[in-house]
Each structure stands twice: as C-alpha cells, then as structure tokens.
Design a protein around this motif. Structure first.
Motif, PDB file in Angstrom:
ATOM      1  N   UNK A 120       0.792  -1.217   0.000  1.00 32.92           N
ATOM      2  CA  UNK A 120       0.000   0.000   0.000  1.00 32.92           C
ATOM      3  C   UNK A 120       0.826   1.269   0.000  1.00 32.92           C
ATOM      4  N   UNK A 121       0.185   2.317  -0.487  1.00 34.76           N
ATOM      5  CA  UNK A 121       0.771   3.655  -0.462  1.00 34.76           C
ATOM      6  C   UNK A 121       0.859   4.155   0.985  1.00 34.76           C
ATOM      7  N   UNK A 122      -0.107   3.755   1.782  1.00 34.87           N
ATOM      8  CA  UNK A 122      -0.150   4.055   3.207  1.00 34.87           C
ATOM      9  C   UNK A 122      -0.187   2.727   3.962  1.00 34.87           C
ATOM     10  N   UNK A 123       0.376   2.717   5.184  1.00 34.66           N
ATOM     11  CA  UNK A 123       0.367   1.508   6.013  1.00 34.66           C
ATOM     12  C   UNK A 123      -0.143   1.860   7.399  1.00 34.66           C
ATOM     13  N   UNK A 124      -1.130   1.099   7.851  1.00 30.06           N
ATOM     14  CA  UNK A 124      -1.630   1.223   9.215  1.00 30.06           C
ATOM     15  C   UNK A 124      -1.121   0.028  10.003  1.00 30.06           C
ATOM     16  N   UNK A 125      -0.439   0.294  11.096  1.00 32.10           N
ATOM     17  CA  UNK A 125      -0.020  -0.782  11.993  1.00 32.10           C
ATOM     18  C   UNK A 125      -1.205  -1.201  12.844  1.00 32.10           C
ATOM     19  N   UNK A 126      -1.320  -2.491  13.086  1.00 27.74           N
ATOM     20  CA  UNK A 126      -2.427  -3.036  13.858  1.00 27.74           C
ATOM     21  C   UNK A 126      -1.914  -4.229  14.652  1.00 27.74           C
ATOM     22  N   UNK A 127      -2.318  -4.323  15.899  1.00 29.18           N
ATOM     23  CA  UNK A 127      -1.850  -5.409  16.764  1.00 29.18           C
ATOM     24  C   UNK A 127      -2.888  -6.519  16.853  1.00 29.18           C
ATOM     25  N   UNK A 128      -2.422  -7.717  17.106  1.00 32.02           N
ATOM     26  CA  UNK A 128      -3.297  -8.891  17.134  1.00 32.02           C
ATOM     27  C   UNK A 128      -4.306  -8.866  18.282  1.00 32.02           C
ATOM     28  N   UNK A 129      -4.085  -8.016  19.271  1.00 36.10           N
ATOM     29  CA  UNK A 129      -5.011  -7.949  20.410  1.00 36.10           C
ATOM     30  C   UNK A 129      -5.783  -6.632  20.434  1.00 36.10           C
ATOM     31  N   UNK A 130      -5.852  -5.970  19.280  1.00 35.76           N
ATOM     32  CA  UNK A 130      -6.624  -4.733  19.144  1.00 35.76           C
ATOM     33  C   UNK A 130      -7.921  -5.010  18.395  1.00 35.76           C
ATOM     34  N   UNK A 131      -8.846  -4.083  18.497  1.00 33.75           N
ATOM     35  CA  UNK A 131     -10.070  -4.105  17.716  1.00 33.75           C
ATOM     36  C   UNK A 131     -10.136  -2.825  16.901  1.00 33.75           C
ATOM     37  N   UNK A 132     -10.639  -2.931  15.685  1.00 28.19           N
ATOM     38  CA  UNK A 132     -10.731  -1.783  14.792  1.00 28.19           C
ATOM     39  C   UNK A 132     -12.200  -1.382  14.656  1.00 28.19           C
ATOM     40  N   UNK A 133     -12.484  -0.131  14.931  1.00 32.34           N
ATOM     41  CA  UNK A 133     -13.848   0.383  14.757  1.00 32.34           C
ATOM     42  C   UNK A 133     -14.249   0.256  13.287  1.00 32.34           C
ATOM     43  N   UNK A 134     -15.515  -0.016  13.010  1.00 32.62           N
ATOM     44  CA  UNK A 134     -15.961  -0.263  11.629  1.00 32.62           C
ATOM     45  C   UNK A 134     -15.663   0.860  10.637  1.00 32.62           C
ATOM     46  N   UNK A 135     -15.552   2.077  11.094  1.00 34.38           N
ATOM     47  CA  UNK A 135     -15.294   3.204  10.194  1.00 34.38           C
ATOM     48  C   UNK A 135     -13.820   3.603  10.137  1.00 34.38           C
TER      49      UNK A 135
END
Length: 111
Positions: free
Chosen positions: A86-101
């Motif tokens: 991707x042009x942009x990268x979002x880091x995300x952890x395995x024990x996080x939750x991502x809001x639908x928006x």
C-alpha cells in the motif's frame, strides 16, 4: 472528490491465538473495503498459523507470511511493513479491535 489511495494494514503477531480472531473479524468488518491486510507471523507455536490461514482462505485481502525463525519484536514489525504494497500503512496489533469506520476515515484523510 479525491481518488482513493491503496492502504495496507500490517499486523505483526507472535502466539496471538487468544485474541487474533476478534482482531481479524474487526478488520474484515470495515465499511471501507479496498485494503490489504498483511500478517507477519513470527514463527508462532500456538494456533496462530492455522487461524491466519483460515482467514486468508476466506478473504483474498488477507496475505499471510510466516517467518521460519523467531525475530525480535521490532524486526517483525518492520518485516510486516516491508511486506505491504500500500501507499499508506496502518499498523495493527493482534489484540486490538478496529472500529468499523476506521479504514474509511484513514482513506478520507489520505485521499
């Protein structure tokens, strides 16, 4: 209106089976769907590899790459990011939750 940019989500994980399904479900439930999720499995010894493969089989946006040897945490984070296209990268952890928006908001900002 601005054009879309392609966004990657980098998810480095080591033995994250306890929370991984919830995290992956929250990513898959995004309102904005034009992204890739790149999982860098750091030679996990629990159910993490099986869970990752199960989700990748169901959703073509999910790409799983497993390290054959254990890496230091920072090295696995860097590895996850380097595997993204991707042009942009979002880091995300395995024990996080991502809001639908979440991804829609990032796309709105990035475009």
């Amino acid at each position: 209106m601005s054009e879309s940019v392609f966004i990657s989500i980098a998810l480095p994980v080591y033995n994250g089976a306890k929370y991984l399904r919830e995290a992956l479900d929250s990513v898959c439930a995004q309102k904005f769907t034009e992204f890739e999720l790149v999982v860098s499995d750091n030679a996990s010894t629990d159910e993490t590899p099986r869970i990752c493969e199960e989700y990748a089989y169901r959703d073509p946006r999910i790409k799983v790459n497993r390290s054959e040897r254990f890496l230091e945490q920072a090295d696995n984070v860097n590895r996850a990011v380097s595997l993204c296209s991707g042009e942009w990268v979002k880091l995300f952890c395995h024990d996080d939750l991502m809001a639908p928006a979440c991804m829609a908001r990032i796309q709105e900002f990035a475009a």
